[in-house]
Design a protein around this motif. Structure first.
Motif, short mmCIF file in Angstrom:
data_model
loop_
_atom_site.label_atom_id
_atom_site.label_comp_id
_atom_site.label_asym_id
_atom_site.label_seq_id
_atom_site.Cartn_x
_atom_site.Cartn_y
_atom_site.Cartn_z
N TYR A 151 0.85 -1.19 0.00
CA TYR A 151 0.00 0.00 0.00
C TYR A 151 0.89 1.24 0.00
O TYR A 151 2.07 1.17 0.33
CB TYR A 151 -0.92 0.02 1.22
N GLU A 152 0.30 2.36 -0.35
CA GLU A 152 1.05 3.61 -0.38
C GLU A 152 0.50 4.59 0.65
O GLU A 152 -0.71 4.85 0.69
CB GLU A 152 1.01 4.24 -1.77
N PHE A 153 1.39 5.11 1.49
CA PHE A 153 1.03 6.11 2.50
C PHE A 153 2.02 7.26 2.41
O PHE A 153 3.24 7.02 2.46
CB PHE A 153 1.07 5.52 3.91
N GLY A 154 1.51 8.45 2.27
CA GLY A 154 2.39 9.61 2.22
C GLY A 154 3.44 9.52 1.13
O GLY A 154 4.57 9.98 1.31
N GLY A 155 3.08 8.91 0.00
CA GLY A 155 4.02 8.77 -1.09
C GLY A 155 5.04 7.66 -0.91
O GLY A 155 5.94 7.48 -1.74
N LYS A 192 2.38 0.18 10.37
CA LYS A 192 3.81 0.04 10.09
C LYS A 192 4.37 1.36 9.57
O LYS A 192 5.49 1.75 9.91
CB LYS A 192 4.01 -1.07 9.05
N TYR A 193 3.59 2.06 8.76
CA TYR A 193 4.01 3.37 8.26
C TYR A 193 4.06 4.39 9.39
O TYR A 193 5.02 5.15 9.50
CB TYR A 193 3.04 3.82 7.17
N TYR A 194 3.05 4.41 10.23
CA TYR A 194 3.00 5.38 11.32
C TYR A 194 4.15 5.19 12.30
O TYR A 194 4.64 6.17 12.88
CB TYR A 194 1.67 5.27 12.08
N ARG A 195 4.58 3.96 12.50
CA ARG A 195 5.66 3.71 13.45
C ARG A 195 6.99 4.30 13.00
O ARG A 195 7.92 4.42 13.80
CB ARG A 195 5.81 2.20 13.69
N LYS A 196 7.08 4.70 11.74
CA LYS A 196 8.30 5.30 11.24
C LYS A 196 8.42 6.77 11.66
O LYS A 196 9.48 7.37 11.54
CB LYS A 196 8.33 5.21 9.70
N SER A 197 7.32 7.33 12.15
CA SER A 197 7.32 8.74 12.54
C SER A 197 8.06 8.94 13.86
O SER A 197 8.09 8.07 14.73
CB SER A 197 5.88 9.23 12.69
N ASP A 198 8.68 10.11 14.03
CA ASP A 198 9.36 10.44 15.28
C ASP A 198 8.76 11.71 15.91
O ASP A 198 9.38 12.34 16.77
CB ASP A 198 10.86 10.62 15.06
N CYS A 199 7.56 12.10 15.44
CA CYS A 199 6.91 13.32 15.94
C CYS A 199 6.03 12.97 17.14
O CYS A 199 4.96 12.37 17.00
CB CYS A 199 6.08 13.96 14.84
N LEU A 200 6.48 13.34 18.34
CA LEU A 200 5.73 13.06 19.56
C LEU A 200 5.01 14.30 20.06
O LEU A 200 5.45 15.44 19.82
CB LEU A 200 6.68 12.56 20.65
N LEU A 250 -10.74 14.26 15.23
CA LEU A 250 -9.58 13.49 15.67
C LEU A 250 -9.77 12.04 15.27
O LEU A 250 -10.82 11.45 15.50
CB LEU A 250 -9.42 13.62 17.18
N GLU A 251 -8.75 11.48 14.67
CA GLU A 251 -8.73 10.05 14.35
C GLU A 251 -7.43 9.47 14.89
O GLU A 251 -6.35 9.96 14.56
CB GLU A 251 -8.83 9.82 12.85
N ALA A 252 -7.55 8.45 15.73
CA ALA A 252 -6.37 7.85 16.36
C ALA A 252 -6.41 6.34 16.20
O ALA A 252 -7.48 5.73 16.20
CB ALA A 252 -6.31 8.22 17.83
N CYS A 253 -5.23 5.75 16.06
CA CYS A 253 -5.14 4.29 16.04
C CYS A 253 -3.95 3.87 16.88
O CYS A 253 -2.90 4.51 16.86
CB CYS A 253 -5.04 3.75 14.62
#
Length: 304
Positions: A151-155, A192-200, A250-253
């Motif tokens: 799948y594609e997320f954020g390019g 899996k894509y979201y876990r790559k983020s480092d924005c807390l 707000l949408e959270a997972c």
């Protein structure tokens, strides 16, 4: 082809036999005797193998499987011998068709029956097949576990296997292949894509959102991670005017289980405060922070 030594491929081999001493007639050579012997070429005890007999067994076993099942098998259960150590080992060898990827993590993969037969010869591989026990196909679940979903997320393209999906979803979901393809693979890849983020969500980030609120237009969003009992990914989106009095959605997972949460709010302060309080909606449980000012004060004074 003759019986050969599996260490060197030589045919100068001897094995035990039962002999009538007076007549010098060989009365019995057991199957076990033909499997182990002495090689006169490499001067060592060795596992012996009848190459042609093994290849015939492979061909007939393959044909019987196809006749009984109406399709080609995916893999074979085999016994191999390592040339260097001469140790025997039972393994599974994949019979690949063009473009297939399922089962490529097996002991060995080869392209079709002819390549599989050649493994019974003293060839370039570091092992030799000495026996083929039978052929098998993968179950539908085994195939789905190794199938890759992209799948594609954020390019960015994110891939997950069916095995990853089943590991993420609790057993009680009893995922069918259709479930994986309809929603479970997408949800797993998204996390899996979201876990790559480092924005807390930190006090600095909260202040930035408040300061730049006037710049956010309808349809625009900001995303961040927040560590509660579990790690969550949160997206806050500015809503169009026709949804008044609500201004934010707000949408959270959860990134550690399949939980999700969504709400609409009237103010950005209310939205952020609900996140900081762990999405608490139980009136009997006191919120950790009574206001954003309370949140900032506690962090400033080390009273989190």
């Amino acid at each position: 082809m003759s019986i050969i030594c599996t260490r060197c491929g030589g045919t100068l081999v001897v094995c035990e036999a039962t002999v009538t001493p007076n007549t010098k007639v060989i009365t019995e050579i057991s199957d076990d005797s033909l499997q182990f012997g002495q090689c006169e070429t490499c001067k060592a005890q060795s596992v012996l193998t009848d190459v042609e007999k093994t290849k015939v067994a492979i061909k007939s076993g393959f044909a019987e499987f196809v006749k009984a099942n109406g399709r080609k098998p995916h893999y074979a259960d085999c016994c191999i011998v390592w040339k260097d150590t001469n140790n025997l080992e039972n393994v599974q060898i994949r019979l690949l068709e063009s473009g297939e990827s399922v089962g490529t993590d097996m002991f060995f993969s080869c392209n079709g029956l002819h390549a599989f037969e050649s493994l019974a010869e003293f060839g370039k591989e570091v092992f030799i097949i000495t026996e083929c026990y039978g052929f098998k196909t993968f179950t539908e679940e085994e195939i789905s576990e190794e199938k890759t979903y992209e799948y594609e997320f954020g390019g960015e393209k994110i891939s997950v296997t069916g095995k990853e999906v089943r590991a993420f979803y609790p057993e009680e979901y009893k995922l069918a292949v259709q479930d994986i393809e309809l929603f479970a693979a997408y949800n797993t890849a998204e996390r899996k894509y979201y876990r790559k983020s480092d924005c807390l969500l930190t006090p600095e980030f909260v202040q930035r959102l408040l300061d730049e609120e006037h710049l956010m237009e309808a349809g625009e969003s900001d995303s961040f991670m927040i560590q509660l009992s579990f790690l969550w990914h949160v997206q806050i989106r500015k809503e169009p005017e026709n949804l008044a009095p609500f201004k934010y959605a707000l949408e959270a997972c959860c990134l550690e289980h399949i939980g999700t949460f969504s709400r609409r709010y009237i103010t950005l302060e209310e939205t952020l405060l609900h996140c900081l309080n762990g999405f608490n909606e139980n009136a009997a449980i006191l919120n950790r922070y009574q206001s954003l000012q309370d949140y900032f004060y506690r962090h400033t004074h080390g009273k989190r």
